[in-house]
Design an enzyme around this catalytic site. Structure first.
Site, PDB file in Angstrom:
ATOM      1  N   ASP A  78     -31.356  37.575  11.139  1.00 38.17           N
ATOM      2  CA  ASP A  78     -32.460  36.742  10.645  1.00 38.17           C
ATOM      3  C   ASP A  78     -31.941  35.577   9.814  1.00 38.17           C
ATOM      4  OD1 ASP A  78     -31.679  38.668   8.623  1.00 38.17           O
ATOM      5  OD2 ASP A  78     -33.456  38.122   7.474  1.00 38.17           O
ATOM      6  N   GLU A 171     -32.349  40.959   6.696  1.00 38.12           N
ATOM      7  CA  GLU A 171     -31.495  40.971   5.505  1.00 38.12           C
ATOM      8  C   GLU A 171     -32.042  40.040   4.433  1.00 38.12           C
ATOM      9  OE1 GLU A 171     -28.222  39.727   2.806  1.00 38.12           O
ATOM     10  OE2 GLU A 171     -29.433  38.461   4.109  1.00 38.12           O
TER      11      GLU A 171
HETATM   12 ZN   LIG Z   1     -26.551  36.243   4.779  1.00 36.61          ZN
END
Ligand SMILES: [Zn+2]
Length: 407
Positions: A78, A171
């Site tokens: 992401d 994340e």
């Molecule tokens: Zn990163």
């Protein structure tokens, strides 16, 4: 074979922005679509045990020799919701001359604002067009891992153990470790390839706690309030004044911890505080928590239990796990030196997925992916830093021969 920067340019053409307000797992459909592409590529380069679950893609490059530990490499797919990651239109500045890089929209990526650009004079720098982020955080990591395992797959003369790779979603919204399946992954230890500039090697991060505080006041007409009004906002300011004034983010660096007031919202009737506490040393973090708790207890005694509070831990310093396993850090450091990369060991003044994975049972320091200025339109990455990251990953696999693991 596809070069690492070509692979990177292909990956950043897919939008994969995560969304902290989403309830789905992963948080966005675009990440599911991209995970399918990565899964197909893992099949394409004939990795084994290719699995896709909850948006995570796992795969393994089988060992071709004995006497090696099994090592993992992890990157996140992401990109940050802080800037657009759609229709990224990158530019490659060949043989950068050290001057300003002007974008069509008038923004300028300049070494006077970002002096580290001067470290890359003569190199090829990939930039944005000034309207989106670049996505080097962390598609550079994915491109580097994929390039390294493809290289090893086609160079069977290089001996290595089992190499496990995983690409994770979400994340950037703090959920990258939530559904990570350590048993499925199967490595003895791992590295996230998610650091910034070339040479970064990180194995210490903050211990973190948070306090949520609500102060209940009593509002009466201010002209007739003597002995009856309880002003929640005044109690809040008294509380803040009792914290050590030099221990704030703006006055600390390196290994110094702090208290940080994220927000104070309120009026006479009610005031809420949101506060974070950070320290590299867990005993010091406990002391900080006790200090805050004692301040609140004293104020509660003074103001008839006006304060409700909850102080809780958020994440821990991965060094607590890694201090007995420093061979994992040493392996990365030696491999960088072997690749003519100067290791930069520095504490992370924040958290990392690797910290959570370390406490879940997978020791996991962080290595550079090569980019700069993450999460915004000035993000850039030198091609040569990506190439070095590939070299370092391969060298880690080679150098791990005969390594002893303590569990
Ligand atoms: Zn990163």
């Amino acid at each position: 074979m596809e070069k690492v920067h070509e692979r990177f340019l292909r990956y950043i053409s897919y939008e994969t922005t995560s969304d902290e307000n989403s309830e789905t797992v992963p948080s966005t459909k675009s990440q599911v679509d991209f995970s399918e592409i990565l899964e197909a590529e893992c099949h394409g380069i004939e990795l084994s045990d290719v699995t896709r679950k909850n948006g995570y893609v796992y795969a393994k490059l089988e060992k071709n020799a004995d006497g090696f530990p099994s090592i993992g490499f992890i990157s996140h797919m992401d990109t940050s919701p802080d800037a657009s990651g759609r229709n990224i239109n990158p530019d490659i500045i060949k043989s950068y001359n050290g001057g300003d890089i002007k974008f069509q929209n008038g923004k300028i990526l300049s070494p006077s604002d970002f002096p580290e650009l001067r470290d890359y004079i003569g190199q090829d720098i990939i930039t944005t067009d000034g309207t989106t982020l670049l996505g080097a955080d962390d598609k550079a990591g994915i491109a580097e891992i994929m390039t390294a395992v493809s290289f090893l797959k086609t160079h069977n003369d290089i001996e290595h153990g089992d190499i496990h790779i995983c690409f994770t979603p979400d994340e950037e919204i703090g959920k990258g470790a939530d559904n990570f399946d350590i048993d499925e992954f199967g490595a003895d230890f791992a590295y996230t390839i998610d650091g910034g500039k070339i040479g970064e090697l990180e194995y210490e991060n903050f211990n973190a706690a948070r306090a949520k505080i609500i102060i209940h006041g009593r509002n009466v007409h201010p002209g007739y309030a003597k002995g009856t009004m309880v002003n929640a906002s005044l109690i809040a300011s008294e509380l803040v004044s009792l914290l050590p004034p030099d221990e704030t983010p703006a006055r600390t660096e390196k290994y110094e911890g702090f208290f940080h007031i994220c927000s104070i919202k309120g009026d006479v009737e009610e005031c809420s505080l949101n506060l974070i506490i950070r320290d590299f040393d867990s005993a010091n973090l406990s002391k900080r928590k006790s200090l805050l708790e004692n301040i609140i207890k004293d104020l509660n005694a003074k103001y008839n239990n006006a304060i409700e509070y909850n102080i809780y831990d958020e994440y821990q310093n991965m060094y607590e796990i890694l201090r007995d396993k420093m061979y994992i850090v040493d392996l990365a450091e030696k491999s960088m030196i072997d690749c003519n990369v100067v290791p930069i060991k520095q504490p992370i003044r924040g958290g990392t997925d690797g910290a959570r994975l370390s406490f879940m049972g997978l020791p996991c320091p962080n290595i550079f992916a090569g980019g700069h200025n993450f999460h915004g339109v000035y993000e850039y990455i030198p091609v040569q830093s990506m190439e070095k990251a590939v070299d370092v990953i391969i060298k880690i696999c080679q150098n791990s021969k005969g390594m002893k693991i303590n569990s």
